[in-house]
Design an enzyme around this catalytic site. Sequence first.
Site, PDB file in Angstrom:
ATOM      1  NE  ARG A  50      92.424  79.611 132.316  1.00  0.00           N
ATOM      2  CZ  ARG A  50      93.122  79.245 133.403  1.00  0.00           C
ATOM      3  NH1 ARG A  50      92.901  78.082 133.979  1.00  0.00           N
ATOM      4  NH2 ARG A  50      94.037  80.038 133.886  1.00  0.00           N
ATOM      5  CE1 TYR A 103      86.909  67.447 109.760  1.00  0.00           C
ATOM      6  CE2 TYR A 103      88.297  68.003 111.630  1.00  0.00           C
ATOM      7  CZ  TYR A 103      87.433  68.382 110.631  1.00  0.00           C
ATOM      8  OH  TYR A 103      87.104  69.699 110.509  1.00  0.00           O
ATOM      9  CG  ASP A 176      85.711  62.258 115.396  1.00  0.00           C
ATOM     10  OD1 ASP A 176      84.514  62.474 115.666  1.00  0.00           O
ATOM     11  OD2 ASP A 176      86.405  63.022 114.694  1.00  0.00           O
ATOM     12  CE  LYS A 201      81.902  69.706 111.785  1.00  0.00           C
ATOM     13  NZ  LYS A 201      82.906  68.681 111.586  1.00  0.00           N
TER      14      LYS A 201
HETATM   15  C1  LIG Z   1      84.248  68.835 112.002  1.00  0.00           C
HETATM   16  C2  LIG Z   1      84.813  67.598 112.555  1.00  0.00           C
HETATM   17  C3  LIG Z   1      85.720  67.642 113.610  1.00  0.00           C
HETATM   18  C4  LIG Z   1      86.263  68.928 114.162  1.00  0.00           C
HETATM   19  O1  LIG Z   1      85.312  69.793 114.675  1.00  0.00           O
HETATM   20  P1  LIG Z   1      85.640  71.369 114.765  1.00  0.00           P
HETATM   21  O2  LIG Z   1      84.710  71.863 115.789  1.00  0.00           O
HETATM   22  O3  LIG Z   1      85.391  71.913 113.401  1.00  0.00           O
HETATM   23  O4  LIG Z   1      87.064  71.507 115.171  1.00  0.00           O
HETATM   24  C5  LIG Z   1      86.193  66.454 114.105  1.00  0.00           C
HETATM   25  N1  LIG Z   1      85.791  65.279 113.600  1.00  0.00           N
HETATM   26  C6  LIG Z   1      84.924  65.188 112.587  1.00  0.00           C
HETATM   27  C7  LIG Z   1      84.539  63.854 112.069  1.00  0.00           C
HETATM   28  C8  LIG Z   1      84.404  66.337 112.025  1.00  0.00           C
HETATM   29  O5  LIG Z   1      83.569  66.265 110.997  1.00  0.00           O
END
Ligand SMILES: *Cc1c(COP(=O)(O)O)cnc(C)c1O
Length: 387
Positions: A50, A103, A176, A201
């Site tokens: 894991r 977000y 983030d 992303k």
């Molecule tokens: C898409 C996104 C997330 C979350 O990512 P996931 O893999 O879809 O959970 C977090 N922060 C930002 C700014 C995003 O665009």
Amino acid sequence: MSDETRLIHAGKAAGALAKTVGPPIQKGSTVLLPNADALYDDANHLTYGRAGLAAQAALQDALAVLEGAVGVSLYPSGIAAIAGTLMAMLKAGDEILVVDNVYKPVRRFCDNVLKRFGVAVTYFDPGTPPGTLVAGASTAVRMILMESPGSLSLEMQDTPRIAELARERGILTAIDNTWGAGLLFKPLAHGIDLSIQALTKYVGGHSDVFMGSAAARDPVLVRKLADGVNHMGWAVSGEDAYAMLRGLRTLPLRLEKQGANGLRVAHWLRDQPEIAQVLHPALPDFPDHELWARDFSGACGLFSFVLKPAPDVAVNAFLDTLKLFGLGFSWGGFESLAIVCDPQLKVRRHAHDYGGPLIRLHIGLEHPDDLIADLRRGLDAYARLAG
Ligand SMILES: *Cc1c(COP(=O)(O)O)cnc(C)c1O
């Protein structure tokens, strides 16, 4: 021996693997230990799958290089990375300050989970001066969570200054950094304690894999992140880790091209009569341009613009006319996307009136001339209904 026994023990993994450019994709829950002493020797042996095998470890190493980190934890999605970081660092009775442009699913986690576990959540206006923000923090504040630029309206915070002031008060800072992708902005080098990314992303880059990461320099925080993942029982697959590692190889090339394409489109949009304002950190008249120019080495392909006021049918006609831009959430892939942001802006505590519909574009690797022609067709459809 019988066939039953022979089929269980035949065809086991070879000892030494041929050396390929990338790591092997190992599949395994059980890890076989070399001897009885090793069974409980977690310090020197990986004892269970894991925690991740070869591909996950290779990805963690590569991300640590990218982030300038001592350690990186992996999560099954970007939202899990943020949730996991907050769960690992906060306890009942603490308070967290969260930037209001965060977000939206992060807000959902804070409001529905953190609050239920006794953590108070306060949303601050992204424009709050760092001194005001930190001086105004109650003694219960344990962490400040930032997102800069915000992924809809691109507001920026002076994150290094907030980190500096927060540190003096013993408050952790987290960001983030999905827009910066670990490449355009280096949170840890700017004094921020925890750098989080939705690898889904730009690192993945092909709109087909979910993953998130959290990186830190302080070994105590690195340990807390890793323990948090272990306690929650989260795991990512070797296949997905391999896909992320493959994405990392071309991250700088894609970002450079998509950033340049994005800026081309942003400049063009600025001259169109239907557009009230283009929100792109690299444009000199963007309100937070100075912060971007000081701290970032480039731009990605994500930005927004404000249409002159028009009824919803005109906005929908604009979006529905686009052929090269997909209508969809997410971003960071090789393809262009568009959304209208207004419904998502309604949840904010510190609402900002943009004076017209806010459209977000993600610019992909298509030729910018083709994207511009597509947008012009969309704006023509908009103009016909805007009145
Ligand atoms: C898409 C996104 C997330 C979350 O990512 P996931 O893999 O879809 O959970 C977090 N922060 C930002 C700014 C995003 O665009």
